[in-house]
Scaffold this motif. Sequence first.
Motif, mmCIF file in Angstrom:
data_model
loop_
_atom_site.group_PDB
_atom_site.id
_atom_site.type_symbol
_atom_site.label_atom_id
_atom_site.label_comp_id
_atom_site.label_asym_id
_atom_site.label_seq_id
_atom_site.Cartn_x
_atom_site.Cartn_y
_atom_site.Cartn_z
ATOM 1 N N VAL A 59 42.892 43.217 37.641
ATOM 2 C CA VAL A 59 41.472 43.330 37.944
ATOM 3 C C VAL A 59 40.937 44.665 37.432
ATOM 4 N N ASN A 60 39.798 44.613 36.775
ATOM 5 C CA ASN A 60 39.086 45.840 36.390
ATOM 6 C C ASN A 60 38.260 46.279 37.602
ATOM 7 N N LYS A 61 38.756 47.264 38.338
ATOM 8 C CA LYS A 61 38.097 47.656 39.585
ATOM 9 C C LYS A 61 36.675 48.145 39.362
ATOM 10 N N LEU A 62 36.458 48.849 38.270
ATOM 11 C CA LEU A 62 35.139 49.430 38.027
ATOM 12 C C LEU A 62 34.078 48.377 37.723
ATOM 13 N N LYS A 63 34.502 47.142 37.554
ATOM 14 C CA LYS A 63 33.548 46.048 37.415
ATOM 15 C C LYS A 63 32.887 45.733 38.751
ATOM 16 N N GLN A 72 33.099 54.684 40.826
ATOM 17 C CA GLN A 72 34.222 55.622 40.742
ATOM 18 C C GLN A 72 34.448 56.314 42.078
ATOM 19 N N ASN A 112 46.760 48.953 41.461
ATOM 20 C CA ASN A 112 46.267 47.851 40.646
ATOM 21 C C ASN A 112 46.220 46.576 41.470
#
Length: 439
Positions: A356-360, A364, A340
């Motif tokens: 942080v929302n990584k997929l933003k 994947q 994270n």
Amino acid sequence: MINKWLFTRIDNSALLIFRVFFGFLIAAEAIGAIFTGWVRRTLVAPDFTFNFIGFEFLQPLPGNGMYYYFAVMGLFGLLVMVGYKYRWSMLGYTLLWAGAYFMQKSSYNNHYYLLFLLCILMTILPAAANFSLDAKLSPNQKRNWMPRWCLLIIIIQLWIVYTYASVAKWYPDWLSYDVPKNLMMARANYPIIGGILQEHWVHVCIAWFGILFDLLIIPALLWRKTRFVAFVISIFFHLFNSIVFQIGIFPYLSLAFTVFFFSREKIHHIFMKHKPFYDKNEIVIPSYKKPLLVALTIWFCLQIILPLRHWFIPGDVLWTEEGHRLSWRMMLRGRSGITNFYIVDKNDPSDRRTIVNKLKYVTQKQVNSLNTKPDFMWQFAQRLHKIYEAEGKDIAVYVKSRVSVNGKKRKVLIDPDVDLASVPWNHFKTNPWVIKYTE
């Protein structure tokens, strides 16, 4: 002695037919990358790619640009195959492949690195001196011979690759069969062979066959008495890799290399009967002898040194990944992790951390590496810092990452108190924020 070994003129049938195989395969690699979706997944879908650090200027072309990029590569490969404007075609493919290789590492593969090296070598070799459109259009440049160094550099390069690949497997997780077992578990759903691949005896065979094949195949191909048996074993080994690991052209490229090991008479008889066989074996010292010796010395010193560099970096390379790439450490480990990223606004007195929302920001496919590899984490932190900086914010980026190697217990990989957005990346020594363990 060195003049005899390097500058004796020998029949060039092996190099000519290898050029045909090589050109076809590199064209297939480029075109296949488009139609299998590799280009889309790796270079088109992401907003940015995790390039080799230092090559930030290499980013994918916008829109459909990368499809055209690989289509041009495929065209260059076909021109190499037929031997038209050979050196320019080979140079064009080399430059484009280098760009694609260094602009992303989410799909890093040692074979991609090997292809890059081979492209460089093939660019300097006289592989279109006959049996090519160049030779047909310019008959005065046609040759039935090549200096022996053209053969030797291919063999030495392969010997280095295979030897390091074998030695890298001499470690506990491989010898305890855990790594082969994990590799085969990921292929349990294969039709017909999936169940067989889960058998312990298969894991034992893969472990020892991998070590012994890589260590002995080049000497076995060089020795006349073992050459045919080694060739048959090579066919089995590379077809197994092609079916089980699905690694594109490389098993077939490895089989194509065997033309350099059989006798020149046999290769000529099988593939080049129409061409006069060259057997004069003159020793002709070229004007480029000195620069050639300097270039080859530098080249092979680098090939020997690069895979050894991780021994001079603190920590286990299996854990830290520092010194892993460019080292022929093939299919040696599996990594998984939970990572994270937290952002802290430096102007916020509360020092509040926001996850942080990584997929933003990434796909994947990229997340799989981002969760486990320190250089990806550092690059993502730099990326986040630039995004927020463009919005007028000054942020720190912290990472909480727990990683497992080869199914072992997860451990903390990155110092959670270090702002990765504010630290440099060390290319030639350890990065102190990667936590090392002594056990």
